[in-house]
Design an enzyme around this catalytic site. Structure first.
Site, mmCIF file in Angstrom:
data_model
loop_
_atom_site.group_PDB
_atom_site.id
_atom_site.type_symbol
_atom_site.label_atom_id
_atom_site.label_comp_id
_atom_site.label_asym_id
_atom_site.label_seq_id
_atom_site.Cartn_x
_atom_site.Cartn_y
_atom_site.Cartn_z
ATOM 1 N N ASN A 10 9.799 60.251 66.577
ATOM 2 C CA ASN A 10 11.259 60.341 66.659
ATOM 3 C C ASN A 10 11.923 59.006 66.392
ATOM 4 O OD1 ASN A 10 11.065 63.003 67.549
ATOM 5 N ND2 ASN A 10 11.122 62.437 69.714
ATOM 6 N N GLY A 217 3.616 55.154 92.187
ATOM 7 C CA GLY A 217 2.202 55.092 91.807
ATOM 8 C C GLY A 217 1.726 56.309 91.040
ATOM 9 N N ASP A 238 14.127 49.146 80.851
ATOM 10 C CA ASP A 238 14.208 50.427 80.134
ATOM 11 C C ASP A 238 12.886 51.168 80.384
ATOM 12 O OD1 ASP A 238 14.329 52.518 78.351
ATOM 13 O OD2 ASP A 238 14.759 51.299 76.585
ATOM 14 N N GLY A 243 5.765 56.271 80.682
ATOM 15 C CA GLY A 243 4.790 57.341 80.934
ATOM 16 C C GLY A 243 3.829 57.473 79.761
ATOM 17 N N ASP A 244 4.336 57.310 78.549
ATOM 18 C CA ASP A 244 3.474 57.402 77.354
ATOM 19 C C ASP A 244 2.473 56.242 77.334
ATOM 20 O OD1 ASP A 244 4.986 59.606 76.538
ATOM 21 O OD2 ASP A 244 6.419 58.338 75.479
ATOM 22 N N GLY A 279 13.231 49.612 74.588
ATOM 23 C CA GLY A 279 12.634 50.478 73.577
ATOM 24 C C GLY A 279 11.420 51.221 74.105
ATOM 25 N N SER A 283 7.879 48.571 73.300
ATOM 26 C CA SER A 283 7.676 47.957 74.628
ATOM 27 C C SER A 283 6.213 48.014 75.069
ATOM 28 C CB SER A 283 8.545 48.676 75.662
ATOM 29 O OG SER A 283 8.045 49.978 75.917
HETATM 30 O O1 RIB Z 1 8.736 59.511 76.378
HETATM 31 C C1 RIB Z 1 9.754 58.836 75.705
HETATM 32 C C2 RIB Z 1 10.065 59.516 74.404
HETATM 33 O O2 RIB Z 1 10.572 60.812 74.668
HETATM 34 C C3 RIB Z 1 11.118 58.856 73.555
HETATM 35 O O3 RIB Z 1 10.587 57.874 72.707
HETATM 36 C C4 RIB Z 1 11.799 60.027 72.866
HETATM 37 O O4 RIB Z 1 11.673 60.025 71.481
HETATM 38 C C5 RIB Z 1 11.201 61.278 73.498
HETATM 39 O O5 RIB Z 1 10.232 61.851 72.715
#
Ligand code: RIB
Length: 291
Positions: A10, A217, A238, A243-244, A279, A283
């Site tokens: 995205n 946690g 930010d 989580g990713d 970002g 980040s």
């Molecule tokens: O988890 C964050 C992401 O969720 C963002 O980068 C956004 O594009 C959505 O997919």
């Protein structure tokens, strides 16, 4: 072990606001920036930065050059990135003064992936490799079924939650990584983190569960084993993509044989750095920064 990630890419339009816009309200943003994001892209970058061999399966439009570039510069194999005539996916993200976010995602090209493209991509993988996906592309249940059928270990981050997702074949998932909102939706209950974990472990007995709880946690459960990792404190600028980052670092660490507790600790440290920067993809720290 190779990792294939079927995931969204995205363009994140990020608006710095004093508070999230309410129904019927108009707010002025203090800043607007465009960053690369998408849960799929962020997780592929985190995997690669954590040292994994990762192939990203996804679709982008003519506006997606920066998305391909950031993946490839981060060490992700982009040979499974497919072109679309239509626009790439995008997200409208509000970030408030506490660094918290509120996100709308528009699928765009992410929603054009077909079963035939998944079948073709899976021929690049071998039994015992790992398949990861989230819920921002088309064909997620199909891909989970096919990946399992060809002998891959499956990892699912059920984000964002949709009504359809509740009918996916989640019993095929070997590792489920989810946050509190997602856990409540799958468990069908709200409750403490520990209670949610118990409900999910009972509901999906063949699945390892990681429940991430932000500043509270993260929790692991599988069979009779429970592990807790406290969050690493950081000043939130930010939280988008934190989580990713956790997902990518945890999966990559486990894929190279690390035990659960140190993998959770490393993932927490990476997420703490990610929240302290602006970002999503930009980040995510490298492994050398963590060392
Ligand atoms: O988890 C964050 C992401 O969720 C963002 O980068 C956004 O594009 C959505 O997919």
């Amino acid at each position: 072990m190779k990792i294939m990630n079927l995931g969204s890419l995205n363009l994140d339009k990020v608006y710095a606001v004093r508070h999230f816009v309410q129904a019927g309200e108009t707010v002025l943003a203090d800043r607007c920036e465009v960053h690369c994001g998408g849960k799929g892209l962020n997780q592929s970058i985190a995997l690669a930065k954590a040292g994994a061999e990762v192939l990203h399966l996804g679709k982008i439009g003519p506006d997606g050059t920066a998305l391909e570039q950031i993946l490839s510069c981060s060490g992700v194999d982009v040979s499974l990135l497919l072109p679309s005539e239509n626009d790439s996916g995008h997200a409208i993200i509000q970030v408030n003064t506490d660094g918290q976010n509120s996100i709308i995602v528009y699928g765009g090209a992410n929603q054009e992936i077909t079963p035939a493209e998944i079948d073709q991509a899976l021929t690049r993988m071998c039994a015992g490799d790992l398949f990861l996906t989230q819920n921002e592309t088309s064909c997620v249940p199909y891909a989970l079924q096919k990946a399992k059928k060809v002998g891959l270990k499956t990892v699912f981050n059920p984000s964002p939650i949709t009504q359809e997702l509740l009918g996916y074949p989640l019993e095929l998932v070997d590792l489920l990584i989810l946050n509190e909102t997602e856990a409540e939706a799958l468990a069908g209950h709200s409750g403490s983190y520990a209670a949610l974990l118990e409900l999910l472990v009972a509901k999906y007995p063949g699945t390892e569960i990681i429940l991430t709880a932000g500043k509270d946690g993260s929790y692991y459960g599988f069979g009779g084993c429970r592990v807790y990792q406290q969050a690493i404190q950081a000043r939130a600028v930010d939280t988008t993509g934190a989580g990713d980052t956790y997902c990518g670092y945890f999966i990559a660490s486990r894929a190279r044989g690390m035990e659960v507790k140190p993998a959770m600790e490393l993932a927490s440290r990476a997420a703490a750095i990610a929240v302290s920067r602006k970002g999503a993809a930009s980040s995510i720290p490298s492994l050398s920064e963590l060392k």
